[in-house]
Design an enzyme around this catalytic site. Structure first.
Site, short mmCIF file in Angstrom:
data_model
loop_
_atom_site.label_atom_id
_atom_site.label_comp_id
_atom_site.label_asym_id
_atom_site.label_seq_id
_atom_site.Cartn_x
_atom_site.Cartn_y
_atom_site.Cartn_z
N GLY A 174 0.84 -1.20 0.00
CA GLY A 174 0.00 0.00 0.00
C GLY A 174 0.87 1.25 0.00
O GLY A 174 2.10 1.17 0.09
N GLU A 204 10.39 2.01 1.00
CA GLU A 204 10.14 2.27 -0.43
C GLU A 204 10.27 3.78 -0.70
O GLU A 204 10.55 4.21 -1.82
CB GLU A 204 8.73 1.77 -0.80
CG GLU A 204 8.45 1.76 -2.28
CD GLU A 204 7.07 1.22 -2.65
OE1 GLU A 204 6.30 0.84 -1.74
OE2 GLU A 204 6.77 1.17 -3.85
#
Ligand code: 6MZ
Length: 346
Positions: A174, A204
């Site tokens: 997500g 990320e």
């Protein structure tokens, strides 16, 4: 196809980081759009073509569009079977698909029936005799918080026990800019304690160092991306040491990171750092539909960028077998398959 491209297509491959709804090809997308013309969705809204880039935020908008198109059991069955067939046609011998179970009141889709349908698709492909083994990771969308994460783990545990080994783990994914891992820790601990494997998207984006440090204590069984873990990208040696000490494999997705603009260009991709360390790295696609790629192209891209010989590429694909979440017996079978398929020149 030139000889070099053929080498990558014929290379037996392991795909460990593939989000189901991000992996939907143009051809399947066309079928979905034809099923739902009233939505007025065009193919260009569901993929990022050659030479194009989007911010990560824009990528997450693309998933919202795709989710509108995939909202019935029938859609999920078609999408999952098509995706599995496409990976098989690309020379993938073992695939771990991940997807976030969704409830859609309008179509009476439940999280339970969502997972059942993915499992049905896996079985259908097996019955077709495709040369690919598939396992499923149930995904937690980080923005949905503690309660949903706990519910997802409970579902995954039930299916792990009842699916005959098809559900093997949990993915945490997500939008990385939303939510915090500390709220998800109890659910992830529960998953680990009941025998589900953990693949977590970590670092990320740059702002996640504290969260990454916390979640590395679990420790996870694999890491998705890990783009900003190492000091050259603003991470820390402490984080690198933790990853190296536990030998946690990284799932690395070159095109996704460059098109999503978390990595400036291919030569600056963190594959270089971890590969040079001799740390287990697995080349993956992430969202082959959205980013218009396939696993053969990703291997070829890594080889061209980092100057890898065919022998080194072969080793890379072979070593990925050690990182799979399926049972030991399958690991052994896959290793035999690689030995059988290895060209004599390597
Ligand atoms: C984090 C990602 C992602 O679950 O509906 N997803 N999460 N980073 C990424 N990098 C680009 N790419 C995909 O597939 C789509 C979902 O996968 C996750 C997001 O939660 C997205 O909504 P499923 O099959």
């Amino acid at each position: 196809m030139d000889e070099n491209a053929r080498f990558y297509r014929e290379l037996p491959k392991v795909e460990l980081h593939a989000h189901l709804n991000g992996s939907v090809s143009f051809v399947t997308m066309e079928k979905l759009i034809n099923r739902k013309p009233h939505l007025n969705i065009e193919k260009s809204m569901t993929a990022i073509g050659k030479g194009q880039r989007r911010t990560l935020d824009e990528c997450f908008e693309v998933f919202k569009v795709i989710h509108k198109l995939v909202n019935t059991e029938e859609d999920i069955l078609m999408v999952a079977t098509d995706v599995i067939r496409e990976f098989a046609a690309d020379g993938v011998k073992y695939l771990e698909l991940r997807s976030t179970p969704r409830e859609e009141k309008d179509t009476r889709l439940t999280k339970q029936s969502y997972i059942e349908t993915v499992i049905r698709a896996i079985q259908q492909c097996k019955n077709e005799g495709l040369d690919i083994d598939v396992r499923f990771l149930v995904a937690i969308d980080r923005r949905n918080g503690t309660e949903v994460a706990m519910e997802t783990v409970k579902l995954a545990e039930e299916f792990m026990l009842s699916s005959g080994g098809q559900v093997v783990g949990i993915d945490l994914s997500g939008d990385p800019k939303v939510g915090h891992g500390k709220y998800l820790l109890p659910a992830l601990e529960k998953a680990k304690n009941c025998g589900l494997k953990l693949s977590l998207h970590l670092s990320e984006v740059p702002s996640q160092l504290e969260e990454t440090d916390l979640l590395l204590n679990l420790p996870p069984d694999r890491i998705g991306h890990g783009t900003f873990l190492h000091p050259e990208m603003g991470g820390t040696q402490h984080l690198v040491d933790k990853v190296v000490k536990n030998r946690i494999p990284l799932e690395l997705c070159l095109t996704s990171n460059v098109k999503g603009q978390t990595v400036q260009n291919y030569s600056q991709h963190h594959f270089r750092y971890w590969y040079q360390l001799g740390h287990p790295c697995v080349i993956c696609t992430d969202d082959k539909g959205v980013f218009c790629t396939d696993l053969s192209q990703e291997y070829q891209l890594a080889a061209a960028t980092f100057n890898l010989s065919h022998e080194a590429v072969w080793k890379l694909s072979q070593q990925a077998v050690d990182c799979i979440f399926a049972e030991e017996a399958l690991k052994e079978q896959l290793k035999e398959k690689w030995t059988k398929l290895q060209p004599q020149v390597l």
